[in-house]
Enzyme design. Sequence first.
Site, PDB file in Angstrom:
ATOM      1  N   GLY A  54       0.805  -1.206   0.000  1.00 40.32           N
ATOM      2  CA  GLY A  54       0.000   0.000   0.000  1.00 40.32           C
ATOM      3  C   GLY A  54       0.842   1.263   0.000  1.00 40.32           C
ATOM      4  N   THR A  55       1.968   1.235   0.700  1.00 44.58           N
ATOM      5  CA  THR A  55       2.830   2.421   0.765  1.00 44.58           C
ATOM      6  C   THR A  55       3.368   2.775  -0.613  1.00 44.58           C
ATOM      7  OG1 THR A  55       3.460   2.025   3.067  1.00 44.58           O
ATOM      8  CG2 THR A  55       4.957   3.364   1.747  1.00 44.58           C
ATOM      9  N   ASN A 133      -7.266   3.781   9.507  1.00 44.61           N
ATOM     10  CA  ASN A 133      -6.645   2.516   9.885  1.00 44.61           C
ATOM     11  C   ASN A 133      -6.667   2.260  11.388  1.00 44.61           C
ATOM     12  OD1 ASN A 133      -4.695   4.790   9.487  1.00 44.61           O
ATOM     13  ND2 ASN A 133      -3.326   3.396  10.584  1.00 44.61           N
ATOM     14  N   GLN A 161      -7.644  -0.046   4.173  1.00 44.12           N
ATOM     15  CA  GLN A 161      -8.512  -0.608   5.210  1.00 44.12           C
ATOM     16  C   GLN A 161      -9.898  -0.961   4.687  1.00 44.12           C
ATOM     17  OE1 GLN A 161      -7.479  -1.301   8.333  1.00 44.12           O
ATOM     18  NE2 GLN A 161      -5.438  -0.559   7.785  1.00 44.12           N
ATOM     19  N   GLY A 182      -2.313  -6.145  -0.052  1.00 48.91           N
ATOM     20  CA  GLY A 182      -2.743  -7.526  -0.037  1.00 48.91           C
ATOM     21  C   GLY A 182      -2.958  -8.113   1.346  1.00 48.91           C
ATOM     22  N   HIS A 183      -2.089  -7.773   2.301  1.00 49.60           N
ATOM     23  CA  HIS A 183      -2.183  -8.447   3.593  1.00 49.60           C
ATOM     24  C   HIS A 183      -3.436  -8.076   4.365  1.00 49.60           C
ATOM     25  CE1 HIS A 183      -0.270  -4.696   5.027  1.00 49.60           C
ATOM     26  NE2 HIS A 183      -0.730  -5.016   6.222  1.00 49.60           N
ATOM     27  N   THR A 219      10.516  -7.203 -12.035  1.00 46.85           N
ATOM     28  CA  THR A 219       9.947  -8.533 -12.198  1.00 46.85           C
ATOM     29  C   THR A 219       8.795  -8.749 -11.219  1.00 46.85           C
ATOM     30  OG1 THR A 219      12.118  -9.366 -12.856  1.00 46.85           O
ATOM     31  CG2 THR A 219      10.475 -10.995 -12.202  1.00 46.85           C
ATOM     32  N   CYS A 307       2.648   0.624  11.590  1.00 45.35           N
ATOM     33  CA  CYS A 307       3.711   1.460  11.034  1.00 45.35           C
ATOM     34  C   CYS A 307       4.200   2.514  12.018  1.00 45.35           C
ATOM     35  CB  CYS A 307       3.226   2.134   9.749  1.00 45.35           C
ATOM     36  SG  CYS A 307       2.795   0.950   8.471  1.00 45.35           S
TER      37      CYS A 307
END
Length: 375
Positions: A54-55, A133, A161, A182-183, A219, A307
């Site tokens: 996300g960052t 968040n 979120q 993703g997490h 990649t 974070c």
Amino acid sequence: MFSAMLPYLRDHYGNPSSNHSLGWQVEKKLAEARDKAAELLAAEPDEIIFTSCGTESDNTAILSALSTNPDKRHIVTNTVEHPAIRVLCEHLVDKGYRVTTLDVDSEGNLDMDQYKRSLSADTALVTLMWANNETGVIFPVEEAASIARERGILFHTDAVQAVGKIPISMRTNSIDMLSLSGHKLHAPKGVGVLYVRKGTRFSPFLIGGHQEKGRRGGTENTASIVALGKACELAQNNLDRENIRVKQLRDRLETGIQQQIPSTRVNGANANRLPNTSNISFQFVESEGILLLLDQLGICASSGSACTSGSTEPSHVLRSMGIPYAMARGTIRFSLSIYNTTEEIDFVAESLPDIVRRLREKSPNWKSRAAYANA
């Protein structure tokens, strides 16, 4: 999730950008993952750019907006944004940009009148999170994006979120760019998405190869992208459970805690919130002590954003909401999911009262308060 990843960690190891059969097999799976991410957002597949997190998505969106609007030097954001936005904006101020940070009220709601006043001909970008968040408070980003579009201003939202927790349709709003991680959808850490609306001028952040149609060099993280596609599919299928059952679990947790523990506050309780997030403050105790004792019982929670972990001061979100210091420093965030059970919720609600009582017995401020109340 791991079963979806495993073949691309063990057997299908081709580079999806390579011109051979091993690469083509993997490229097909990346296309399927892109379709699933687009379906979750009600977007088009070619509007999806895979990133590392996300960052990266947030940084790319902001820097792209500034690069494609070089004559504009103004950004609008708000005081409770994630550090991925907030710290970058602070960095851009040092580079000569002007940043307006909008206020929130005591429930964490955005001041929309201030927002409208903040926009100008010099505004290159508005970046507002879809949901906070720490508190889960939802911002009216679709309304804000519509206002920005009317004035010819790009609009980005950090939806890390919100995606998978509430329905989102990019076909029916005016948002130009959206970030997800993703997490937060139970995919692996280290993969994300930046949505860029078709027709939006775009400048890549990572420059190199032709991957992602030249919009993000490097990649592809094949196994994690495949897992993200699976996570998006599961999130789409579970949206109703998220908004009904998980919300019921959240409310059960908050009610149980407030009924048994005096001097508590659910932050953002009267605002429109995500169904899975609960941010609770306990007066005259410190969050670190609560978290340590919870962890000993196998209960994982946090004092705010991962974070910003390690800080002993109340978060910038709670300070912006004006939460009193004695309350804010004892704040715990619980993040729930469809995989939580009623038994787990009840265990937390039954365990917390004793933890808070033990900590308050050691607090001189709590003892003074109790003595005053009994005088």
